[in-house]
Design a protein around this motif. Structure first.
Motif, PDB file in Angstrom:
ATOM      1  N   CYS A 151      11.607 -13.101  22.669  1.00  0.00           N
ATOM      2  CA  CYS A 151      10.574 -12.424  23.450  1.00  0.00           C
ATOM      3  C   CYS A 151      11.250 -11.619  24.554  1.00  0.00           C
ATOM      4  O   CYS A 151      12.175 -12.107  25.202  1.00  0.00           O
ATOM      5  N   ASN A 152      10.769 -10.437  24.798  1.00  0.00           N
ATOM      6  CA  ASN A 152      11.374  -9.592  25.824  1.00  0.00           C
ATOM      7  C   ASN A 152      11.127 -10.100  27.242  1.00  0.00           C
ATOM      8  O   ASN A 152      11.728  -9.596  28.190  1.00  0.00           O
ATOM      9  N   TYR A 153      10.237 -11.091  27.396  1.00  0.00           N
ATOM     10  CA  TYR A 153       9.994 -11.646  28.727  1.00  0.00           C
ATOM     11  C   TYR A 153      10.671 -12.989  28.928  1.00  0.00           C
ATOM     12  O   TYR A 153      10.488 -13.631  29.962  1.00  0.00           O
ATOM     13  N   PRO A 163      11.731  -8.452  19.697  1.00  0.00           N
ATOM     14  CA  PRO A 163      12.789  -7.712  18.999  1.00  0.00           C
ATOM     15  C   PRO A 163      13.086  -8.272  17.608  1.00  0.00           C
ATOM     16  O   PRO A 163      13.384  -7.508  16.692  1.00  0.00           O
ATOM     17  N   TRP A 164      13.039  -9.602  17.469  1.00  0.00           N
ATOM     18  CA  TRP A 164      13.344 -10.183  16.161  1.00  0.00           C
ATOM     19  C   TRP A 164      12.643 -11.522  15.965  1.00  0.00           C
ATOM     20  O   TRP A 164      12.236 -12.185  16.914  1.00  0.00           O
ATOM     21  N   VAL A 165      12.526 -11.896  14.690  1.00  0.00           N
ATOM     22  CA  VAL A 165      11.931 -13.159  14.258  1.00  0.00           C
ATOM     23  C   VAL A 165      12.861 -13.780  13.228  1.00  0.00           C
ATOM     24  O   VAL A 165      13.302 -13.097  12.295  1.00  0.00           O
ATOM     25  N   HIS A 166      13.156 -15.065  13.393  1.00  0.00           N
ATOM     26  CA  HIS A 166      14.014 -15.761  12.434  1.00  0.00           C
ATOM     27  C   HIS A 166      13.131 -16.664  11.573  1.00  0.00           C
ATOM     28  O   HIS A 166      12.568 -17.648  12.049  1.00  0.00           O
ATOM     29  N   LYS A 170      16.442 -16.209   7.659  1.00  0.00           N
ATOM     30  CA  LYS A 170      16.744 -14.781   7.718  1.00  0.00           C
ATOM     31  C   LYS A 170      16.163 -14.187   8.997  1.00  0.00           C
ATOM     32  O   LYS A 170      15.064 -14.560   9.409  1.00  0.00           O
ATOM     33  N   ARG A 171      16.890 -13.280   9.608  1.00  0.00           N
ATOM     34  CA  ARG A 171      16.415 -12.623  10.830  1.00  0.00           C
ATOM     35  C   ARG A 171      15.772 -11.283  10.459  1.00  0.00           C
ATOM     36  O   ARG A 171      16.382 -10.438   9.801  1.00  0.00           O
ATOM     37  N   TYR A 172      14.531 -11.116  10.890  1.00  0.00           N
ATOM     38  CA  TYR A 172      13.773  -9.889  10.632  1.00  0.00           C
ATOM     39  C   TYR A 172      13.594  -9.147  11.953  1.00  0.00           C
ATOM     40  O   TYR A 172      13.116  -9.711  12.934  1.00  0.00           O
ATOM     41  N   ARG A 173      13.927  -7.873  11.975  1.00  0.00           N
ATOM     42  CA  ARG A 173      13.803  -7.067  13.185  1.00  0.00           C
ATOM     43  C   ARG A 173      12.637  -6.089  13.060  1.00  0.00           C
ATOM     44  O   ARG A 173      12.221  -5.728  11.970  1.00  0.00           O
ATOM     45  N   GLY A 174      12.113  -5.703  14.226  1.00  0.00           N
ATOM     46  CA  GLY A 174      11.082  -4.680  14.249  1.00  0.00           C
ATOM     47  C   GLY A 174       9.775  -5.128  13.646  1.00  0.00           C
ATOM     48  O   GLY A 174       9.403  -6.297  13.658  1.00  0.00           O
ATOM     49  N   ILE A 175       9.067  -4.172  13.065  1.00  0.00           N
ATOM     50  CA  ILE A 175       7.710  -4.403  12.579  1.00  0.00           C
ATOM     51  C   ILE A 175       7.670  -5.453  11.472  1.00  0.00           C
ATOM     52  O   ILE A 175       6.697  -6.203  11.355  1.00  0.00           O
ATOM     53  N   GLU A 176       8.713  -5.537  10.672  1.00  0.00           N
ATOM     54  CA  GLU A 176       8.719  -6.509   9.582  1.00  0.00           C
ATOM     55  C   GLU A 176       8.636  -7.934  10.135  1.00  0.00           C
ATOM     56  O   GLU A 176       7.844  -8.762   9.648  1.00  0.00           O
ATOM     57  N   GLY A 177       9.429  -8.225  11.147  1.00  0.00           N
ATOM     58  CA  GLY A 177       9.395  -9.555  11.738  1.00  0.00           C
ATOM     59  C   GLY A 177       8.093  -9.836  12.457  1.00  0.00           C
ATOM     60  O   GLY A 177       7.545 -10.940  12.376  1.00  0.00           O
ATOM     61  N   VAL A 178       7.565  -8.844  13.165  1.00  0.00           N
ATOM     62  CA  VAL A 178       6.327  -9.037  13.917  1.00  0.00           C
ATOM     63  C   VAL A 178       5.150  -9.296  12.976  1.00  0.00           C
ATOM     64  O   VAL A 178       4.271 -10.107  13.268  1.00  0.00           O
ATOM     65  N   TYR A 216      14.829  -8.976  29.226  1.00  0.00           N
ATOM     66  CA  TYR A 216      14.821  -7.548  28.871  1.00  0.00           C
ATOM     67  C   TYR A 216      13.841  -6.789  29.753  1.00  0.00           C
ATOM     68  O   TYR A 216      14.159  -5.725  30.293  1.00  0.00           O
ATOM     69  N   PHE A 217      12.637  -7.329  29.895  1.00  0.00           N
ATOM     70  CA  PHE A 217      11.639  -6.655  30.720  1.00  0.00           C
ATOM     71  C   PHE A 217      12.086  -6.598  32.179  1.00  0.00           C
ATOM     72  O   PHE A 217      11.916  -5.580  32.853  1.00  0.00           O
ATOM     73  N   GLY A 218      12.645  -7.698  32.679  1.00  0.00           N
ATOM     74  CA  GLY A 218      13.077  -7.718  34.065  1.00  0.00           C
ATOM     75  C   GLY A 218      14.171  -6.716  34.360  1.00  0.00           C
ATOM     76  O   GLY A 218      14.148  -6.032  35.389  1.00  0.00           O
ATOM     77  N   LEU A 219      15.121  -6.613  33.444  1.00  0.00           N
ATOM     78  CA  LEU A 219      16.237  -5.693  33.637  1.00  0.00           C
ATOM     79  C   LEU A 219      15.840  -4.241  33.451  1.00  0.00           C
ATOM     80  O   LEU A 219      16.550  -3.337  33.912  1.00  0.00           O
TER      81      LEU A 219
END
Length: 491
Positions: A81-83, A197-200, A204-212, A277-280
């Protein structure tokens, strides 16, 4: 402006308060409660009311009286999660995903028994991280098994993102885990891409819309399965301005339609020092006004809104609004012999319920139809409380203020606001007082048990009235409102 007032100087429930203020509560300025939004008991089916009656997260009223502990046994997570930035040994940070140390299931069960003896009003042991409990299934379920075997009166609770829940719902039910929290921040994967950003999933790690999309599908399936299994579900959503703030009304509608019992819309915690990520990247959190407006919009259709959440650490101990985890470190608890006594705990809980009944009678009396006029313009009041539904805390000792919205007919809890202690032994007091005044600047008055003359003068000069009392919050709030409305209404 009203002059400083002494409302109800003889507390109507003081004798009952003394029976409840155990050494646990006297140690700290935390606060706890039950119910959601309303000062009266939740208008829910009796069988549901019984299940949430002493759960401080599912009932706003209960959080005034009952405590919880989080067992930090689940370090791994299956999404990013970006937060979120899971941190270890961060004693001065209070937010989800932060712990000072990890425990094994055996250590966590030992700790639960120790705390159940030391804090007999502790009714719930939850596992909420610092990762995801179901990304650590064996550690999570082993902890539940050990606690259930030795302390059958402690409610078991877990918080998860839902990705792995469908595989484990039967095991959750078999262990009598009656309360599950799902964190759902979107029902539109296009919005979810900005958060995750990603879902495991399945090795397997899925990035982007596929993971979401996978996460979304699994979360919806989890809601359906929890409803079918008759497990109470709370949904947590993080409000992220410019990303999902306008979308959360749709999230609320969907989770409500799938049987969620209560919805907790939380503000994004976003500071660069947290390393998220959001904080930075400068993503701001919502203002108190933005958060309240969204919560009010979602407070419809029978869905309860959780407004008393403190966004607790994954190793939190005690009443909501306090954290006593420093008292119960691994080193300390392993030297302690558990003093779990079921009969003693029942006695303490019976005393709490007796006090709550008296408190309910006092609230009903002050809010009786024949004693109140028509609702007037609502105002906000800040309350210093260390629990039990009372104005019972010194201004300088408050670590947070509870915010009530009052309209002359009822006083409704809507939020809490954390502040720095004012009484710091001299160092930094002026800056702390300025921050406190700023935090409650939209309130017409602050209700406290006591306040020093110097801070009282400065609070009054800031346009905030001061009420010193020791009584039921609703009684003090409505008494103040009657005086306030007389001054603003034409003769």
């Amino acid at each position: 402006m009203l002059q400083p007032t002494e409302v109800s100087s003889k507390p109507t429930v003081n004798s009952f308060a003394n029976t409840i203020e155990t050494p646990v509560e006297k140690k700290s300025g935390g606060c706890a409660s039950k119910g959601c939004g309303s000062s009266k008991k939740e208008e829910v089916a009796p069988n549901i009311q019984e299940r949430i009656a002493n759960h401080p997260c599912y009932s706003q009223e209960a959080h005034h009286h009952y405590a919880r502990m989080h067992a930090p046994v689940a370090p791994a997570c299956n999404i990013q999660c970006n937060y979120c930035n899971r941190k270890y040994d961060c004693a001065n940070e209070s937010r989800p995903g932060v712990v000072s140390e990890l425990l094994t299931p055996e250590e966590a069960a030992h700790k639960a028994l120790v705390i159940a003896g030391k804090i007999p009003q502790m009714t719930v042991m939850g596992i909420a991280g610092p990762g995801d409990p179901l990304a650590n299934p064996e550690k999570t379920f082993r902890t539940f098994e050990l606690v259930a075997e030795k302390a059958p009166d402690i409610k078991l609770c877990l918080s998860t993102n839902g990705l792995a829940l469908p595989e484990y719902v039967d095991r959750i039910k078999a262990l009598n885990v009656d309360h599950v929290t799902l964190t759902i921040n979107m029902v539109d994967p296009q919005i979810g891409v900005k958060i995750y950003p990603w879902v495991h999933y399945k090795r397997k790690r899925y990035r982007g819309i596929e993971g979401v999309k996978i996460l979304h599908q699994r979360q919806m399936e989890s809601l359906d399965l929890l409803q079918k299994a008759d497990i109470l579900c709370k949904v947590n959503s993080v409000m992220i301005p410019g990303i999902n703030d306008e979308h959360l009304e749709e999230v609320n509608r969907v989770v409500r339609s799938k049987g969620a019992f209560i919805h907790n819309i939380m503000p994004l915690i976003s500071s660069p020092e947290h390393g998220t990520y959001f904080g930075l990247n400068g993503q701001r959190g919502p203002t108190t006004e933005e958060l309240k407006e969204l919560q009010d919009k979602c407070d419809v259709g029978g869905m309860k809104m959780m407004r008393h959440c403190r966004q607790c650490r994954a190793d939190a101990v005690g009443l909501l609004g306090e954290d006593r985890s420093k008292e119960f470190t691994k080193e300390a608890i392993m030297e302690m012999t558990p003093e779990y006594d079921l009969e003693k705990r029942k006695e303490v809980h019976a005393g709490i319920e007796g006090f709550r009944n008296k408190l309910a009678e006092a609230k009903a009396e002050v809010q009786a139809p024949e004693k109140v006029a028509e609702a007037g313009p609502p105002i906000l009041l800040a309350v210093a409380s260390k629990g039990n539904g009372l104005v019972n805390q010194h201004f300088g000792h408050a670590k947070e203020f509870m915010i009530y919205e009052v309209d002359g007919v009822k006083a409704r809890f809507i939020a809490h606001r954390k502040v720095d202690h004012y009484c710091l032994g001299g160092y930094g007091e002026e800056g702390s007082l300025e921050n406190i005044i700023k935090a409650i600047s939209d309130c017409k008055a602050v209700l406290v048990s006591k306040i020093g003359e110097s801070p009282k003068e400065k609070v009054l000069n800031a346009g905030i009235d001061v009420v010193e009392s020791y009584d039921v919050i609703e009684t003090v709030a409505l008494d103040f409102y009657k005086q306030f409305i007389k001054l603003i209404q034409p003769a």
